[in-house]
Design a protein around this motif. Structure first.
Motif, short mmCIF file in Angstrom:
data_model
loop_
_atom_site.label_atom_id
_atom_site.label_comp_id
_atom_site.label_asym_id
_atom_site.label_seq_id
_atom_site.Cartn_x
_atom_site.Cartn_y
_atom_site.Cartn_z
N GLY A 86 0.82 -1.20 0.00
CA GLY A 86 0.00 0.00 0.00
C GLY A 86 0.85 1.25 0.00
N ASN A 87 0.48 2.23 -0.79
CA ASN A 87 1.10 3.56 -0.78
C ASN A 87 0.24 4.52 -1.61
OD1 ASN A 87 1.81 2.29 -3.23
ND2 ASN A 87 3.65 3.51 -3.48
N GLY A 88 -0.69 5.17 -0.93
CA GLY A 88 -1.58 6.09 -1.62
C GLY A 88 -2.83 5.42 -2.13
N CYS A 89 -3.46 6.04 -3.12
CA CYS A 89 -4.72 5.52 -3.67
C CYS A 89 -4.50 4.18 -4.37
CB CYS A 89 -5.30 6.54 -4.66
SG CYS A 89 -6.83 6.00 -5.43
N PHE A 90 -5.32 3.21 -4.04
CA PHE A 90 -5.10 1.87 -4.59
C PHE A 90 -5.51 1.72 -6.05
CE2 PHE A 90 -9.01 0.39 -1.84
CZ PHE A 90 -9.86 1.23 -2.53
N TRP A 91 -6.24 2.69 -6.61
CA TRP A 91 -6.65 2.58 -8.02
C TRP A 91 -5.43 2.48 -8.95
CZ3 TRP A 91 -10.67 7.15 -8.00
CH2 TRP A 91 -11.81 6.75 -7.28
N GLY A 92 -4.54 3.46 -8.86
CA GLY A 92 -3.37 3.46 -9.73
C GLY A 92 -2.39 2.37 -9.40
N ARG A 93 -2.29 2.02 -8.12
CA ARG A 93 -1.34 0.99 -7.72
C ARG A 93 -1.75 -0.38 -8.27
NH1 ARG A 93 -0.28 5.36 -6.27
NH2 ARG A 93 0.29 5.26 -8.46
N LEU A 114 -5.67 -7.42 -6.45
CA LEU A 114 -6.98 -6.95 -6.02
C LEU A 114 -6.79 -5.85 -4.98
CD1 LEU A 114 -8.86 -10.36 -5.50
CD2 LEU A 114 -9.10 -8.77 -7.43
N VAL A 115 -7.65 -4.84 -5.01
CA VAL A 115 -7.53 -3.75 -4.04
C VAL A 115 -8.35 -4.08 -2.80
CG1 VAL A 115 -7.12 -2.02 -5.83
CG2 VAL A 115 -9.46 -2.43 -5.06
N GLU A 273 -14.71 -3.20 -2.15
CA GLU A 273 -15.94 -3.33 -2.93
C GLU A 273 -15.64 -3.52 -4.41
OE1 GLU A 273 -16.54 -0.71 0.69
OE2 GLU A 273 -15.02 -1.03 -0.84
N ARG A 274 -16.58 -4.12 -5.11
CA ARG A 274 -16.37 -4.43 -6.52
C ARG A 274 -16.12 -3.17 -7.35
NH1 ARG A 274 -19.77 -8.39 -10.59
NH2 ARG A 274 -19.00 -7.49 -12.53
N TYR A 275 -16.77 -2.04 -7.03
CA TYR A 275 -16.62 -0.86 -7.87
C TYR A 275 -15.21 -0.27 -7.80
CZ TYR A 275 -17.34 2.13 -3.70
OH TYR A 275 -17.26 2.74 -2.47
N HIS A 276 -14.45 -0.64 -6.78
CA HIS A 276 -13.07 -0.17 -6.68
C HIS A 276 -12.11 -1.02 -7.50
CE1 HIS A 276 -13.32 3.07 -3.82
NE2 HIS A 276 -13.88 2.32 -2.89
N GLN A 277 -12.50 -2.23 -7.85
CA GLN A 277 -11.60 -3.13 -8.56
C GLN A 277 -11.45 -2.70 -10.02
OE1 GLN A 277 -10.12 -5.34 -6.68
NE2 GLN A 277 -11.47 -5.20 -4.88
N PHE A 278 -10.21 -2.66 -10.50
CA PHE A 278 -9.91 -2.32 -11.90
C PHE A 278 -10.56 -0.98 -12.26
CE2 PHE A 278 -9.97 -6.92 -11.35
CZ PHE A 278 -8.68 -7.27 -11.78
N LEU A 291 -10.17 -1.95 -17.68
CA LEU A 291 -11.39 -1.51 -16.99
C LEU A 291 -12.55 -2.48 -17.14
CD1 LEU A 291 -11.31 2.27 -18.03
CD2 LEU A 291 -10.58 1.27 -15.84
N TRP A 292 -12.64 -3.14 -18.28
CA TRP A 292 -13.79 -4.00 -18.53
C TRP A 292 -13.42 -5.47 -18.64
CZ3 TRP A 292 -18.39 -1.89 -17.88
CH2 TRP A 292 -18.50 -0.50 -18.00
N ASP A 293 -12.47 -5.78 -19.53
CA ASP A 293 -12.17 -7.19 -19.79
C ASP A 293 -11.60 -7.89 -18.56
OD1 ASP A 293 -13.00 -6.53 -22.30
OD2 ASP A 293 -11.01 -6.50 -23.22
N LEU A 294 -10.58 -7.30 -17.94
CA LEU A 294 -9.99 -7.94 -16.76
C LEU A 294 -10.98 -7.99 -15.61
CD1 LEU A 294 -6.26 -6.77 -16.52
CD2 LEU A 294 -7.14 -9.09 -16.82
#
Length: 314
Positions: A86-93, A114-115, A273-278, A291-294
């Protein structure tokens, strides 16, 4: 209160790690001498054994890239299934680690990043750890957790798991930039204990992987042992940290140039939560394949099902 929330207080600077000893190469030369002596005693081919010694010397002197010295290998049969960073927002990581997994040759079905939330000492009611806009008793930051990305290591062999961890650690330390005050995250606007730098290993600093982490720490950041985030009552005169409320502080805060290393066995990962994944990045649009396929592949494989936390439509 999403990943791009502005920082209101500057995190204090931590201490730098102590440089590693330079005696490792000398020890490797002594090993080579010992190899020759053993070969003479046992009547084994000297050149065959000496070649193995040269490989060891090269790895210890840093000429073998991410190859691990003997001391930094996992014991046979001791393979952790997962670790988290972990280091900051998990979206970009998550996006960064997915790209690293692809470089390791993992297929979409094998992608494990997975975040989630980790590093805190407790969970909320019914074992829930959730994002903001949920029951306040389940909000991850209030429970002492930080945003992290969990990754699976190969169970084929200890050597492969060690090499994969080193590759993930290399990616992690590239997610910082050098400043006059120390190593800063790529998204410094995300500040506070929920965004602190934390790495979870089974066994924490006692894990054999901790030595691998030290080798990968090219930034010279302080790798500080953590016992798990928890909020504490303090007097107004002694408040030192970013606070939620006027009389609380967290024991393991968001410190510049510091990475908390914790035992992931006692401080487990809670999938987000699922909306945070990818998810797309902050100010960056990631490709549709991500964003979609994975995301759909992960859903089809049962990796991002319901957590019991509220799901938001984005």
């Amino acid at each position: 209160m999403l990943c791009n929330k502005a920082a209101s207080v500057v995190a204090p600077q931590g201490q730098r790690a102590i440089p590693r000893s330079s005696n490792a190469l000398k020890r490797s030369h002594r090993r080579a001498d010992n190899v020759i002596a053993r070969a003479q005693e046992q009547r084994q081919p000297v050149m065959e054994l000496l070649a193995a010694a040269v490989v060891t010397m090269s790895a210890m002197s840093g000429n073998a890239g991410p190859a691990m010295a003997e001391e930094a290998r996992l014991p046979r049969g001791d393979i952790p299934e997962t670790v988290y960073f972990g280091n900051g927002c998990f979206w970009g990581r998550q996006f960064d680690f997915v790209n690293t997994e692809k470089k390791l040759g993992r297929t979409p079905d094998e992608i494990s990043a997975l975040v989630g939330y980790a590093g805190g000492q407790r969970a909320g009611p019914d074992g829930k750890v959730c994002y903001y806009l949920s029951d306040p008793r389940t909000v991850y930051e209030r429970l002492g957790h930080a945003e992290v990305v969990q990754l699976a290591l190969s169970t084929d062999s200890t050597d492969k798991a060690t090499q994969e961890f080193r590759t993930f650690a290399d990616t992690y330390f590239k997610q910082f930039r050098r400043t006059d005050a120390g190593m800063q995250r790529l998204d410094p606007q995300d500040a506070g204990p929920g965004y602190r730098n934390v790495i979870g290993l089974p066994g924490g600093v006692s894990s054999p992987l901790f030595k691998v982490l030290q080798d990968a720490n090219v930034n010279g950041m302080e790798l500080r042992e953590g016992k798990g985030g928890a909020w504490e009552k303090v007097t107004r005169q002694s408040q030192e940290a970013i606070k939620v409320g006027s009389d609380e502080r967290i024991n393991e805060d968001d410190l510049l140039n510091v990475v908390w290393v914790v035992d992931s066995t006692s401080l487990p990962f809670y999938r987000a939560e699922r909306y945070h994944q990818f998810h797309t990045g902050i100010g960056k649009l990631f490709p549709k394949e991500y964003l979609w396929d994975l995301k759909n592949t992960a859903a089809a494989n049962g990796k991002i099902g319901s957590t019991g936390c509220p799901e938001l439509p984005f």
